[in-house]
Design an enzyme around this catalytic site. Structure first.
Site, PDB file in Angstrom:
ATOM      1  N   HIS A   1     -13.780  -0.988   6.558  1.00  0.00           N
ATOM      2  CA  HIS A   1     -12.611  -1.668   7.138  1.00  0.00           C
ATOM      3  C   HIS A   1     -12.894  -2.182   8.547  1.00  0.00           C
ATOM      4  O   HIS A   1     -13.632  -1.566   9.310  1.00  0.00           O
ATOM      5  CB  HIS A   1     -11.452  -0.673   7.158  1.00  0.00           C
ATOM      6  CG  HIS A   1     -10.124  -1.280   7.485  1.00  0.00           C
ATOM      7  ND1 HIS A   1      -9.633  -1.333   8.762  1.00  0.00           N
ATOM      8  CD2 HIS A   1      -9.191  -1.864   6.696  1.00  0.00           C
ATOM      9  CE1 HIS A   1      -8.435  -1.893   8.747  1.00  0.00           C
ATOM     10  NE2 HIS A   1      -8.153  -2.233   7.506  1.00  0.00           N
TER      11      HIS A   1
ATOM     12  N   SER B   1     -10.904  -0.787   0.640  1.00  0.00           N
ATOM     13  CA  SER B   1      -9.553  -1.331   0.653  1.00  0.00           C
ATOM     14  C   SER B   1      -9.395  -2.643  -0.096  1.00  0.00           C
ATOM     15  O   SER B   1      -8.301  -2.974  -0.529  1.00  0.00           O
ATOM     16  CB  SER B   1      -9.081  -1.495   2.095  1.00  0.00           C
ATOM     17  OG  SER B   1      -9.987  -2.297   2.821  1.00  0.00           O
TER      18      SER B   1
ATOM     19  N   HIS C   1      -6.982   4.914   1.748  1.00  0.00           N
ATOM     20  CA  HIS C   1      -6.427   4.598   0.426  1.00  0.00           C
ATOM     21  C   HIS C   1      -6.574   5.747  -0.563  1.00  0.00           C
ATOM     22  O   HIS C   1      -6.461   5.543  -1.769  1.00  0.00           O
ATOM     23  CB  HIS C   1      -7.076   3.328  -0.132  1.00  0.00           C
ATOM     24  CG  HIS C   1      -6.829   2.124   0.729  1.00  0.00           C
ATOM     25  ND1 HIS C   1      -5.681   1.367   0.632  1.00  0.00           N
ATOM     26  CD2 HIS C   1      -7.542   1.597   1.744  1.00  0.00           C
ATOM     27  CE1 HIS C   1      -5.715   0.403   1.532  1.00  0.00           C
ATOM     28  NE2 HIS C   1      -6.840   0.524   2.221  1.00  0.00           N
TER      29      HIS C   1
ATOM     30  N   ASP D   1     -13.078   7.633   6.164  1.00  0.00           N
ATOM     31  CA  ASP D   1     -11.732   7.058   6.250  1.00  0.00           C
ATOM     32  C   ASP D   1     -11.063   7.174   4.876  1.00  0.00           C
ATOM     33  O   ASP D   1     -11.459   6.493   3.927  1.00  0.00           O
ATOM     34  CB  ASP D   1     -11.843   5.589   6.698  1.00  0.00           C
ATOM     35  CG  ASP D   1     -10.481   4.938   6.901  1.00  0.00           C
ATOM     36  OD1 ASP D   1      -9.457   5.539   6.508  1.00  0.00           O
ATOM     37  OD2 ASP D   1     -10.452   3.829   7.470  1.00  0.00           O
TER      38      ASP D   1
ATOM     39  N   ASN E   1       0.831  -1.210   0.000  1.00  0.00           N
ATOM     40  CA  ASN E   1       0.000   0.000   0.000  1.00  0.00           C
ATOM     41  C   ASN E   1       0.866   1.261   0.000  1.00  0.00           C
ATOM     42  O   ASN E   1       0.373   2.360   0.235  1.00  0.00           O
ATOM     43  CB  ASN E   1      -0.889   0.035   1.240  1.00  0.00           C
ATOM     44  CG  ASN E   1      -1.830  -1.140   1.304  1.00  0.00           C
ATOM     45  OD1 ASN E   1      -2.417  -1.523   0.297  1.00  0.00           O
ATOM     46  ND2 ASN E   1      -1.965  -1.737   2.475  1.00  0.00           N
TER      47      ASN E   1
ATOM     48  N   LYS F   1       0.280   4.181   4.546  1.00  0.00           N
ATOM     49  CA  LYS F   1       0.096   3.731   3.162  1.00  0.00           C
ATOM     50  C   LYS F   1       0.805   4.717   2.234  1.00  0.00           C
ATOM     51  O   LYS F   1       2.021   4.721   2.205  1.00  0.00           O
ATOM     52  CB  LYS F   1      -1.389   3.521   2.903  1.00  0.00           C
ATOM     53  CG  LYS F   1      -1.829   2.264   3.681  1.00  0.00           C
ATOM     54  CD  LYS F   1      -3.286   1.979   3.757  1.00  0.00           C
ATOM     55  CE  LYS F   1      -3.469   0.692   4.565  1.00  0.00           C
ATOM     56  NZ  LYS F   1      -4.769   0.588   5.209  1.00  0.00           N
TER      57      LYS F   1
ATOM     58  N   GLU G   1     -15.674   4.643   4.028  1.00  0.00           N
ATOM     59  CA  GLU G   1     -14.338   4.999   3.556  1.00  0.00           C
ATOM     60  C   GLU G   1     -14.414   5.475   2.120  1.00  0.00           C
ATOM     61  O   GLU G   1     -15.375   5.158   1.409  1.00  0.00           O
ATOM     62  CB  GLU G   1     -13.364   3.835   3.740  1.00  0.00           C
ATOM     63  CG  GLU G   1     -13.821   2.511   3.222  1.00  0.00           C
ATOM     64  CD  GLU G   1     -12.985   1.355   3.786  1.00  0.00           C
ATOM     65  OE1 GLU G   1     -13.222   0.978   4.948  1.00  0.00           O
ATOM     66  OE2 GLU G   1     -12.122   0.838   3.077  1.00  0.00           O
TER      67      GLU G   1
HETATM   68  C1  LIG Z   1      -5.133   0.079   6.558  1.00  0.00           C
HETATM   69  C2  LIG Z   1      -6.433   0.693   6.912  1.00  0.00           C
HETATM   70  C3  LIG Z   1      -6.663   1.210   8.186  1.00  0.00           C
HETATM   71  C4  LIG Z   1      -5.709   0.999   9.330  1.00  0.00           C
HETATM   72  O1  LIG Z   1      -4.610   1.812   9.258  1.00  0.00           O
HETATM   73  P1  LIG Z   1      -3.263   1.296   9.958  1.00  0.00           P
HETATM   74  O2  LIG Z   1      -2.449   2.534  10.048  1.00  0.00           O
HETATM   75  O3  LIG Z   1      -2.699   0.262   9.060  1.00  0.00           O
HETATM   76  O4  LIG Z   1      -3.658   0.758  11.293  1.00  0.00           O
HETATM   77  C5  LIG Z   1      -7.842   1.874   8.411  1.00  0.00           C
HETATM   78  N1  LIG Z   1      -8.773   1.995   7.446  1.00  0.00           N
HETATM   79  C6  LIG Z   1      -8.601   1.471   6.225  1.00  0.00           C
HETATM   80  C7  LIG Z   1      -9.671   1.643   5.206  1.00  0.00           C
HETATM   81  C8  LIG Z   1      -7.434   0.801   5.916  1.00  0.00           C
HETATM   82  O5  LIG Z   1      -7.273   0.264   4.717  1.00  0.00           O
END
Ligand SMILES: *Cc1c(COP(=O)(O)O)cnc(C)c1O
Length: 406
Positions: A134, A193, A221, A218, A48, A252, A189
């Site tokens: 997520h 993801s 990505h 969120d 990512n 990411k 989100e």
């Molecule tokens: C990876 C991810 C998270 C978590 O983030 P980390 O920093 O890896 O704990 C939260 N929300 C989504 C949509 C993700 O893909």
């Protein structure tokens, strides 16, 4: 064997029988388009690290400088004595980047979701969440004690029906008890993801405004990848001002580690006072904060623009080729390209076949995605080259992948 061990091996066998057993793979190299696994160099399509910043010299330099100046550890929670200058600098940089009044960072995106949802809603409130959100958002929504309702993925009719139901519930609750003011929060989100599709943000905003609900978005990505300033999908859609709570990860596209929430000053002050994953956890290490701050600067600079542009041109090229090979892709464009296989064991076998050919595309299975919807999750980064893509296409074409066209 003790009764404990016997019980655990029984559980592990059950996981294996379903083709769902997972193992860690030890990587002996930094993140990049090439990774060293079991002594073999593989072409990596699993990270990512979309902008290729995780091993960028500017981030490495920032981690070294921060370690020299601030040491390896932060010593305590931010509210005790761990609120180091590097954390404040990162939060100021993040707020400016996202065009928000303020930002707060957490040790991970997972912790940011847990902290924020738990701080903002509780047992009198309603959380409405997208079915494909997520796991950290789902866990936070479950744990916060609010009434939980799930809407069908990106289904605005379903969301509208649930919002109407929530209105009614909130109205009767506040009539019965005048000391409470129940709140409704919609959680989703921007780029999903495991499917790489996008939330219909404009419609979601319209609905939540109509019902006086809050929105938590969120951007895990999307940060660094969407919008003229690369702030995320809310910027690209022109709705950032109407999102009460924006969150994301620093792990990411930003190439470091940690999570963030940004929004109004009042939101951040509430989180400092109420977010348990922030209050009761040691501050992130100085080097991670400094690397993230360097990434925020880089993303906004010319290099961020050009890295983002090359990522998107590769996404276009790979999409065209995958469609030509017969894969059904989501209509939305993202750096996540799911190759749907269906059966869990088939997906694992296919991933192994590709690995034998030197290409690493991981199989993603239940519980990360629904049963029967196992897939290869292919991701691109700005550092992939045309030659890398050509090799991927050759290997995919030769692998003769069993795929469903739905
Ligand atoms: C990876 C991810 C998270 C978590 O983030 P980390 O920093 O890896 O704990 C939260 N929300 C989504 C949509 C993700 O893909």
């Amino acid at each position: 064997m003790s009764a404990f061990e016997t019980e655990l091996s029984r559980r592990l066998s059950a996981i294996r029988e379903q083709g769902l057993y997972r193992e860690l793979r030890r990587i002996e190299s930094p993140q990049g388009t090439r990774i060293l696994l079991d002594g073999r160099e593989l072409l990596n399509f699993s990270s990512n690290d979309y902008l290729g910043l995780a091993n960028h010299f500017r981030l490495r330099e920032a981690t070294v400088r921060a370690s020299v100046n601030f040491g390896a550890g932060s010593g305590a929670s931010r509210l005790i004595c761990g609120s180091l200058a590097v954390h404040h600098e990162l939060e100021e940089a993040l707020a400016a980047f996202k065009g928000a009044q303020a930002a707060l960072t957490f040790s991970s995106g997972y912790a940011a979701a847990m902290g924020a949802i738990g701080a903002l809603v509780g047992k009198d409130d309603v959380v409405i969440i997208d079915r494909l959100a997520h796991a950290c958002l789902v866990d936070a929504a479950r744990l916060c004690g609010a009434k939980l309702r799930v809407f069908a993925h990106n289904d605005m009719n379903d969301l509208a029906v649930i919002l109407k139901w929530a209105d009614e519930r909130v109205r009767t609750a506040s009539a019965a008890n005048r000391t409470i003011t129940p709140q409704v929060i919609v959680v989703t989100e921007s780029v999903f993801s495991m499917d790489g599709d996008l939330a219909p943000l404009r419609e979601i905003i319209e609905l939540k405004e109509k019902h006086g609900a809050w929105l938590m978005l969120d951007e895990a990505h999307a940060t660094g990848l969407y919008g003229e300033k690369r702030r995320g999908l809310a910027e690209q859609t022109g709705v950032a001002e109407q999102v009460e709570i924006q969150m994301g990860t620093l792990g990411k596209a930003l190439g470091s580690a940690g999570g963030y929430v940004c929004g109004s000053r009042a939101l951040i002050d509430c989180l400092v006072n109420r977010a348990r994953s922030f209050i009761f956890s040691t501050a992130p290490v100085p080097s991670a904060a400094a690397a993230a701050a360097a990434a925020v600067e880089l993303v906004q600079a010319e290099e961020g623009r050009s890295r983002c542009a090359s990522l998107w041109s590769m996404v276009e090229r790979v999409r065209q080729e995958l469609i030509r090979l017969g894969f059904a892709l989501p209509p939305d464009h993202s750096a996540i390209l799911p190759l749907l296989i269906g059966d869990e064991s088939d997906a694992v076998l296919t991933a192994a076949t590709l690995r034998e050919q030197g290409v690493f595309v991981p199989a993603v299975r239940f519980p990360t995605v629904a049963r029967g919807l196992a897939r290869l999750r292919l991701t691109l980064t700005a550092d992939h080259t045309t030659e890398d893509l050509n090799r991927l296409f050759r290997v995919l074409a030769a692998a003769d992948i069993v795929h469903r066209k739905s």
